[in-house]
Motif scaffolding. Sequence first.
Motif, PDB file in Angstrom:
ATOM      1  N   HIS A  19       0.822  -1.223   0.000  1.00  0.00           N
ATOM      2  CA  HIS A  19       0.000   0.000   0.000  1.00  0.00           C
ATOM      3  C   HIS A  19       0.851   1.266   0.000  1.00  0.00           C
ATOM      4  O   HIS A  19       1.854   1.314   0.705  1.00  0.00           O
ATOM      5  CB  HIS A  19      -0.879   0.061   1.260  1.00  0.00           C
ATOM      6  N   ASP A  21       1.788   4.342   1.597  1.00  0.00           N
ATOM      7  CA  ASP A  21       1.890   4.752   3.017  1.00  0.00           C
ATOM      8  C   ASP A  21       2.535   3.665   3.874  1.00  0.00           C
ATOM      9  O   ASP A  21       2.976   3.931   4.981  1.00  0.00           O
ATOM     10  CB  ASP A  21       0.570   5.246   3.646  1.00  0.00           C
ATOM     11  N   ASP A  22       2.632   2.415   3.348  1.00  0.00           N
ATOM     12  CA  ASP A  22       3.318   1.373   4.127  1.00  0.00           C
ATOM     13  C   ASP A  22       4.784   1.752   4.368  1.00  0.00           C
ATOM     14  O   ASP A  22       5.391   1.315   5.340  1.00  0.00           O
ATOM     15  CB  ASP A  22       3.276   0.020   3.393  1.00  0.00           C
ATOM     16  N   HIS A 133      -0.463  -7.248   3.759  1.00  0.00           N
ATOM     17  CA  HIS A 133       0.939  -7.188   4.199  1.00  0.00           C
ATOM     18  C   HIS A 133       1.525  -8.592   4.243  1.00  0.00           C
ATOM     19  O   HIS A 133       2.626  -8.840   3.748  1.00  0.00           O
ATOM     20  CB  HIS A 133       1.053  -6.562   5.594  1.00  0.00           C
TER      21      HIS A 133
HETATM   22 ZN   LIG Z   1      -0.587  -1.306   4.438  1.00  0.00          ZN
END
Ligand SMILES: [Zn+2]
Length: 226
Positions: A19, A21-22, A133
């Motif tokens: 994602h 922002d990870d 994740h």
């Molecule tokens: Zn994430």
Amino acid sequence: MEEEMKTLVENNILVVLPHPDDEAFGVSGTLAMHVQNGAKVTYACLTLGEMGRNMGIPPFANRVTLPEIRKKELEASCRAIGIQDLRMLGFHDKTIEFELQELLDERIDALLQELRPSLVITFYPGYSVHPDHDACGAAVIRTVGRLSEKERPLVHCIAFAKNLEQSIGNPDIINNVRDFLKQKMSSIEAHRSQFQAAELLGSKKLKPREIQDRFGTERFWTYSFK
Ligand SMILES: [Zn+2]
């Protein structure tokens, strides 16, 4: 002596996360540090996070505009960190665990063959809370695990499940990133649609000392393929 230094400096890093922002909280300081040391960083982001529920505070995105907004936020975050090479792989958000494993592995393997990284950073499968994740980390571990021992890069995993130390032990890499908090905070703030924290930081409610304590350390587990 010079030889010894070289082994400590990573020159070619591949980051694979699902994602936009990870990268911000767990790894941006470490990446900024490697970039300053001369590393080339490629960030392969599997999705655009288009299923995210957050639309900004106050809301400025909607279901239709969110993917394009998150794409722009991701690009801004990468600029803040100094990441030179961003690949958006175009998988669907929230469904990585249901993707054909072959397809995921193929895309990751293509990156490994093209870039020949010395270090790969991803999530620790099973200990990273969100199914995307875990599925992302599992795909990276499967794919890197198929390489011969000689070709295999180091894999550093991010993990943040509760009580994970009881299962996988303590992190063996603990990076002090206090010198890179400017980049890290800019990365976090870039994801305006996602983080209330960004608002918090933007209005300077956190004191510098609090920022250092909360964001100044990043932890990784080196994956063992044995
Ligand atoms: Zn994430």
